[in-house]
Design a protein around this motif. Structure first.
Motif, PDB file in Angstrom:
ATOM      1  N   SER A 218      66.983  -0.211 -28.923  1.00 37.45           N
ATOM      2  CA  SER A 218      67.077  -0.456 -27.687  1.00 37.45           C
ATOM      3  C   SER A 218      68.139   0.135 -26.594  1.00 37.45           C
TER       4      SER A 218
ATOM      5  N   GLU B 101      68.900   3.512 -27.577  1.00 40.31           N
ATOM      6  CA  GLU B 101      68.571   4.784 -27.440  1.00 40.31           C
ATOM      7  C   GLU B 101      67.519   4.725 -26.394  1.00 40.31           C
ATOM      8  N   SER B 102      66.627   3.645 -26.242  1.00 40.87           N
ATOM      9  CA  SER B 102      65.656   3.526 -25.224  1.00 40.87           C
ATOM     10  C   SER B 102      66.298   3.592 -23.584  1.00 40.87           C
ATOM     11  N   GLU B 103      67.388   2.489 -23.820  1.00 44.64           N
ATOM     12  CA  GLU B 103      68.190   2.561 -22.437  1.00 44.64           C
ATOM     13  C   GLU B 103      68.960   3.852 -22.176  1.00 44.64           C
TER      14      GLU B 103
ATOM     15  N   GLN C  88      67.913   6.923 -22.746  1.00 47.09           N
ATOM     16  CA  GLN C  88      66.889   7.584 -22.546  1.00 47.09           C
ATOM     17  C   GLN C  88      66.549   7.508 -21.067  1.00 47.09           C
TER      18      GLN C  88
END
Length: 290
Positions: free
Chosen positions: A61, A63-65, A67
């Motif tokens: 999560s 890492e997604s945030e 990005q």
């Protein structure tokens, strides 16, 4: 003896049995302890596995945030760059608009100055004409200013006999006074307009009212040139026939009013109106520039 041996053997067996039971109990206790430790370790392992799964999920999560934030940051950087460009363009456009307004204001002021000068010259001309013509209460002579142009209107009964284009001797005195003013103002041009009523006329020398109005205008121009020295370059002779009446031609009195000669005095006609026309075409004041 046999009984004694059996007794000793029984005691030995009993003693052996007691030792095995005790070890068994100890083993049993250790086994229980081991099972407890195993259960405890299993619980901790499961907790660790759950924590790992949770941490892994959070990491994904984050890492997604991260990005998303990177992407958003790039977008913001681009927007800031675009805004900086737009701001620079806006400042440049504003500067151009201010320059345009200044040019427009300058052009308008030039036109206003030209109109003011024209009005001042016209006022001076009117005062001069009124001064030389004297009694302007005479209904046969009228000096006026319309739309920035000076007009001297003279009734035909003061200038011509009925149906004639020969100027009377009385009229020459009036024309001499007008000539005195225009000769003192060489920057003026003027046009002599002949006007008739709508009563048809046809003689050997005249075909119709067009002829009469034009011949009356040319007669006056010739007198101004030949008798009073007005430069012919400054004069125009024009006939309007009965198509520009002051009033309706329905009565004799009205027809008499419509029979007139009008001297239109124009200060530097070509120069002044060229300046006005060029100014109105100036893109600085919204003209087409064509």
């Amino acid at each position: 003896m046999k009984k004694i041996f059996i007794g000793i053997l029984g005691m030995a067996v009993l003693a052996t049995s007691c030792v095995s039971q005790k070890k068994y109990a100890e083993l049993e206790a250790k086994n229980k302890e081991t099972e407890d430790l195993l259960n405890s370790a299993t619980v901790k392992l499961n907790d660790c596995l759950e924590e790992k799964a949770t941490a892994t999920s959070k990491l994904a999560s984050l890492e997604s945030e991260n990005q998303f934030l990177k992407s958003t940051n790039q977008g913001l950087i681009k927007q800031i760059g675009d805004m900086t460009t737009l701001t620079a363009q806006g400042a440049e456009n504003l500067e151009k608009s201010l320059e345009s307004l200044q040019e427009k204001d300058l052009t308008i002021r030039k036109l206003q100055d030209a109109v003011t000068r024209r009005d001042s010259v016209n006022l001076s001309l009117v005062q001069s004409l009124k001064g030389v013509l004297g009694n302007l209460e005479d209904e046969d002579i009228e000096v006026s200013v319309e739309k920035g142009v000076v007009f001297v209107s003279i009734s035909d009964k003061l200038l011509f006999r009925s149906g004639s284009y020969q100027v009377t001797s009385e009229a020459k005195a009036v024309l001499g006074k007008v000539a005195k003013v225009v000769n003192n103002k060489p920057d003026f041009e003027f046009m002599v307009e002949g006007h008739t009523d709508n009563v048809p006329i046809k003689t050997g020398a005249l075909q119709d009212n067009w002829d009469l109005s034009v011949k009356r205008a040319t007669s006056i121009v010739r007198i101004l040139q030949n008798d009073f020295g007005v430069d012919p370059v400054r004069m125009t002779a024009a006939g309007r026939s009965y198509y520009v009446p002051l009033v309706s031609n329905d009565t004799a009195a009205n027809r008499a009013r419509n029979r007139r000669t009008r001297i239109v005095v124009l200060p530097k006609l070509d120069q002044f109106y060229s300046m006005i026309e060029d100014g109105m075409k100036d893109p600085a004041i919204g003209g087409s520039g064509k």
